[in-house]
Design a protein around this motif. Sequence first.
Motif, short mmCIF file in Angstrom:
data_model
loop_
_atom_site.label_atom_id
_atom_site.label_comp_id
_atom_site.label_asym_id
_atom_site.label_seq_id
_atom_site.Cartn_x
_atom_site.Cartn_y
_atom_site.Cartn_z
N ILE A 36 0.85 -1.19 0.00
CA ILE A 36 0.00 0.00 0.00
C ILE A 36 0.89 1.23 0.00
O ILE A 36 2.07 1.16 0.29
CB ILE A 36 -0.95 0.03 1.22
CG1 ILE A 36 -0.14 0.16 2.51
CG2 ILE A 36 -1.88 -1.15 1.25
CD1 ILE A 36 -0.98 0.43 3.74
N GLU A 37 0.30 2.39 -0.32
CA GLU A 37 1.06 3.63 -0.26
C GLU A 37 1.05 4.17 1.16
O GLU A 37 0.00 4.18 1.82
CB GLU A 37 0.46 4.66 -1.22
CG GLU A 37 0.70 4.30 -2.67
CD GLU A 37 0.25 5.41 -3.59
OE1 GLU A 37 -0.75 6.08 -3.31
OE2 GLU A 37 0.93 5.59 -4.62
N ILE A 38 2.21 4.62 1.63
CA ILE A 38 2.34 5.16 2.97
C ILE A 38 3.17 6.45 2.93
O ILE A 38 3.81 6.75 1.93
CB ILE A 38 3.01 4.16 3.94
CG1 ILE A 38 4.37 3.71 3.40
CG2 ILE A 38 2.10 2.99 4.24
CD1 ILE A 38 5.15 2.86 4.37
N ARG A 39 3.14 7.18 4.02
CA ARG A 39 3.99 8.37 4.17
C ARG A 39 4.45 8.43 5.62
O ARG A 39 3.81 7.87 6.52
CB ARG A 39 3.25 9.63 3.78
CG ARG A 39 2.08 9.98 4.68
CD ARG A 39 1.38 11.20 4.16
NE ARG A 39 0.23 11.54 5.00
CZ ARG A 39 -0.51 12.61 4.81
NH1 ARG A 39 -0.23 13.44 3.82
NH2 ARG A 39 -1.52 12.86 5.61
N ALA A 40 5.58 9.08 5.85
CA ALA A 40 6.12 9.27 7.19
C ALA A 40 5.64 10.62 7.71
O ALA A 40 5.65 11.62 6.98
CB ALA A 40 7.64 9.22 7.16
N CYS A 41 5.22 10.64 8.98
CA CYS A 41 4.72 11.87 9.59
C CYS A 41 5.36 12.09 10.95
O CYS A 41 5.74 11.13 11.63
CB CYS A 41 3.21 11.81 9.77
SG CYS A 41 2.27 11.65 8.25
N THR A 42 5.44 13.33 11.35
CA THR A 42 5.84 13.69 12.70
C THR A 42 4.87 14.75 13.19
O THR A 42 4.42 15.60 12.41
CB THR A 42 7.31 14.17 12.77
OG1 THR A 42 7.70 14.29 14.13
CG2 THR A 42 7.54 15.48 12.06
N HIS A 43 4.50 14.67 14.44
CA HIS A 43 3.53 15.60 15.02
C HIS A 43 4.09 16.11 16.33
O HIS A 43 4.21 15.36 17.30
CB HIS A 43 2.20 14.87 15.23
CG HIS A 43 1.10 15.76 15.67
ND1 HIS A 43 -0.15 15.30 15.96
CD2 HIS A 43 1.02 17.10 15.86
CE1 HIS A 43 -0.94 16.30 16.32
NE2 HIS A 43 -0.24 17.39 16.26
N PHE A 44 4.45 17.39 16.36
CA PHE A 44 4.93 18.01 17.59
C PHE A 44 3.73 18.44 18.42
O PHE A 44 2.72 18.92 17.88
CB PHE A 44 5.80 19.23 17.28
CG PHE A 44 7.15 18.87 16.76
CD1 PHE A 44 8.19 18.58 17.64
CD2 PHE A 44 7.39 18.80 15.41
CE1 PHE A 44 9.44 18.23 17.17
CE2 PHE A 44 8.64 18.46 14.92
CZ PHE A 44 9.66 18.17 15.81
#
Length: 59
Positions: A36-44
């Motif tokens: 599947i398509e994924i993305r990397a995320c960061t949440h401060f």
Amino acid sequence: MPRTDYLEDRQGKKYPESPVINKLQEYYGDMGPGDIEIRACTHFQGGQPRCTNFVKPYL
């Protein structure tokens, strides 16, 4: 500042969501739940999530 790093698919499901408390850099390779398509995320804390573009990892 506490932050959460995770991978996310196009439906918004997160893989896994784990807090990163210190200031060390974290790097993700081709980790994902499969084809599947994924993305990397960061949440401060207190801010908006910041994410990469969606990619389809090669297996």
